[in-house]
Write a protein that holds these residues in place. Structure first.
Motif, PDB file in Angstrom:
ATOM      1  N   ASN A  11      -6.608   2.245  -1.276  1.00  0.00           N
ATOM      2  CA  ASN A  11      -5.979   1.772  -2.525  1.00  0.00           C
ATOM      3  C   ASN A  11      -5.193   0.471  -2.377  1.00  0.00           C
ATOM      4  N   SER A  12      -5.047  -0.042  -1.157  1.00  0.00           N
ATOM      5  CA  SER A  12      -4.307  -1.306  -1.024  1.00  0.00           C
ATOM      6  C   SER A  12      -4.763  -2.063   0.221  1.00  0.00           C
ATOM      7  N   ILE A  14      -6.079  -4.004   3.318  1.00  0.00           N
ATOM      8  CA  ILE A  14      -7.392  -4.233   3.939  1.00  0.00           C
ATOM      9  C   ILE A  14      -8.435  -3.261   3.370  1.00  0.00           C
ATOM     10  N   ARG A  36      -3.983   9.198  -0.523  1.00  0.00           N
ATOM     11  CA  ARG A  36      -3.010  10.289  -0.653  1.00  0.00           C
ATOM     12  C   ARG A  36      -2.419  10.355  -2.060  1.00  0.00           C
ATOM     13  N   ARG A  40      -2.363   5.763  -7.482  1.00  0.00           N
ATOM     14  CA  ARG A  40      -2.706   4.485  -6.815  1.00  0.00           C
ATOM     15  C   ARG A  40      -4.216   4.365  -6.629  1.00  0.00           C
ATOM     16  N   ASP A  63      -4.225  13.227   2.280  1.00  0.00           N
ATOM     17  CA  ASP A  63      -3.063  12.681   2.980  1.00  0.00           C
ATOM     18  C   ASP A  63      -3.319  12.949   4.459  1.00  0.00           C
ATOM     19  N   ASN A  90      -9.188   4.024   8.001  1.00  0.00           N
ATOM     20  CA  ASN A  90      -8.389   2.809   7.827  1.00  0.00           C
ATOM     21  C   ASN A  90      -6.919   3.066   7.515  1.00  0.00           C
ATOM     22  N   TYR A 193       3.386   2.796  17.142  1.00  0.00           N
ATOM     23  CA  TYR A 193       2.236   2.139  16.504  1.00  0.00           C
ATOM     24  C   TYR A 193       1.242   1.685  17.569  1.00  0.00           C
ATOM     25  N   VAL A 226      -2.469  -9.512   8.981  1.00  0.00           N
ATOM     26  CA  VAL A 226      -2.749  -9.634   7.547  1.00  0.00           C
ATOM     27  C   VAL A 226      -1.474  -9.351   6.746  1.00  0.00           C
ATOM     28  N   THR A 228       0.035  -7.587   4.214  1.00  0.00           N
ATOM     29  CA  THR A 228      -0.167  -6.415   3.351  1.00  0.00           C
ATOM     30  C   THR A 228       1.172  -5.685   3.267  1.00  0.00           C
TER      31      THR A 228
END
Ligand SMILES: NC(=O)C1=CN([C@@H]2O[C@H](COP(=O)(O)OP(=O)(O)OC[C@H]3O[C@@H](n4cnc5c(N)ncnc54)[C@H](OP(=O)(O)O)[C@@H]3O)[C@@H](O)[C@H]2O)C=CC1
Ligand SMILES: CC(C)=CCC[C@@H](C)[C@H]1CC[C@H]2C3=C(CC[C@]12C)[C@@]1(C)CCC(=O)[C@@H](C)[C@@H]1CC3
Length: 329
Positions: A11-12, A14, A36, A40, A63, A90, A193, A226, A228
């Motif tokens: 939904n957003s 990349i 999730r 959106r 989710d 993703n 991460y 990127v 985002t």
């Protein structure tokens, strides 16, 4: 027969740019947005239908940070599709990121300046937490929820009528030194991460080893840096806009500052329709943008051994067993 393409976190950023680009490349696909948040996801579908009015787009609520939700979403996918041709893994998070300005300034005057901008190595820390499932949130969202999804929809991914592809949005921030087999959820440490993306690379290699025979192939991609929502969690959007000229300058030094979601989706799109025999399991595919703004894909050997990938795979299978026992005692 329409190819079925499922994308998590569609939904957003990349993921959404990838949807746009896939529909422009092949308007005969069936796209399934696995998100999730249903509102959106609906907004994303409306935006995609505006640019591609005849597109065939479905939505499934998943989710990946919740096992219950993954099991429910996977059941819906199994019921809805006889086969899935592409699964883009993703969705991802980097919660509470902090920049080390000291490391940034030191790095600027060192010989490692280019790799610092390409990988963000040593510049960021995160604060993780434990989810309702009792797992580390970054590990569960970025890796484990996705792994459970693959396991749950295995019957529709491994089918006789042609190969299927798993495509992971990994990162050049994936770093061996941030990952430990004895602490693969990264309970102790502040680079969850980086650790999760390294674990993703290991997992992709192991999945190839165990599933290629059954027609399922896995690849990892780095979209480059990127702008985002993920980046807006590091610095506010207005600061990124303010330093945009510096970022374009950085792009002259390193082709990994792709900056726009459109550019970042390059390698993810490139893998769509690739012959699986031509893919290299030990390679990461990078989206690159040159100083002049041209997009291309570059591959690089990953910094890992197949033995570690096997050991990690065993650990994640053990965790799966444990989690299933808890969910279905
Ligand atoms: N931006 C960058 O520079 C880079 C990004 N990446 C990776 O790219 C991927 C996409 O991120 P990006 O587009 O940048 O950032 P965004 O924040 O724009 O996109 C992340 C997507 O993941 C979804 N998501 C997050 N948590 C969950 C969850 N628990 N369940 C389902 N969906 C979830 C978000 O949904 P929602 O809108 O509901 O939050 C959103 O759609 C991530 O895996 C990220 O690690 C890799 C390298 C560089
Ligand atoms: C550009 C200037 C002048 C300052 C920004 C410095 C850092 C905040 C920035 C430099 C390299 C960036 C980077 C990432 C985050 C922001 C930086 C550290 C990532 C770690 C974001 C997530 C990823 O997956 C990586 C591929 C990014 C690598 C580069």
């Amino acid at each position: 027969m329409r190819k079925v393409v499922v994308i998590t976190g569609a939904n957003s950023g990349i993921g959404l740019a990838l949807c746009e680009r896939l529909l422009s490349k092949d308007d005969q696909i069936h796209l399934c947005l696995a998100c999730r948040n249903l509102q959106r996801a609906e907004n994303a579908r409306t935006a995609l239908m505006t640019s591609h009015p005849s597109a065939d787009i479905g939505i499934v609520q998943i989710d990946v940070g919740s096992i219950k939700s993954v099991l429910r979403g996977a059941k819906e996918l199994r019921e809805r599709y006889k086969r899935i041709d592409y699964l883009y893994l993703n969705a991802g998070i980097m919660p509470n990121p902090r920049i080390s300005f000291k490391a940034l300034i030191t790095g600027l005057f060192s010989s490692k300046v280019i790799s610092m901008f390409a990988t963000g190595e040593g510049l960021l820390t995160q604060e993780d937490k434990v989810t309702e499932d009792g797992l580390q949130e970054v590990f569960e969202t970025n890796i484990f929820g996705h792994f459970m999804l693959i396991r749950e929809i295995e019957p529709v991914l491994c089918h006789a009528d042609g190969p299927s592809q798993l495509i992971w949005t990994s990162s050049s921030n994936a770093r061996r030194s941030a990952f430990s087999l004895t602490d693969y959820q990264h309970v102790n440490g502040q680079e969850s991460y980086s650790s999760s993306k390294y674990a993703m690379d290991l997992l992709s290699v192991a999945l190839n080893k165990h599933y290629n025979q059954q027609g399922m192939f896995s690849s990892v991609v780095c979209p480059g840096f990127v702008l985002t929502n993920l980046a807006y969690g590091i610095l506010p959007q207005f600061i990124w806009m303010f330093i945009m000229p510096i970022m374009w300058l950085v792009r002259l030094l390193t082709n990994t500052f792709t900056l726009s979601p459109y550019n970042g989706a390059e390698a993810l799109l490139w893998l769509f329709g690739r012959k699986v025999e031509s893919l290299d399991s030990l390679v990461k595919y990078h989206s690159c943008t040159s100083g002049l703004g041209n997009n291309y894909v570059q591959s690089s050997k990953m910094d890992l051994e197949e033995e570690s990938s096997d050991l990690f795979y065993q650990k994640i299978l053990d965790l799966e067993k444990e989690v299933r026992k808890k969910t279905n005692p």
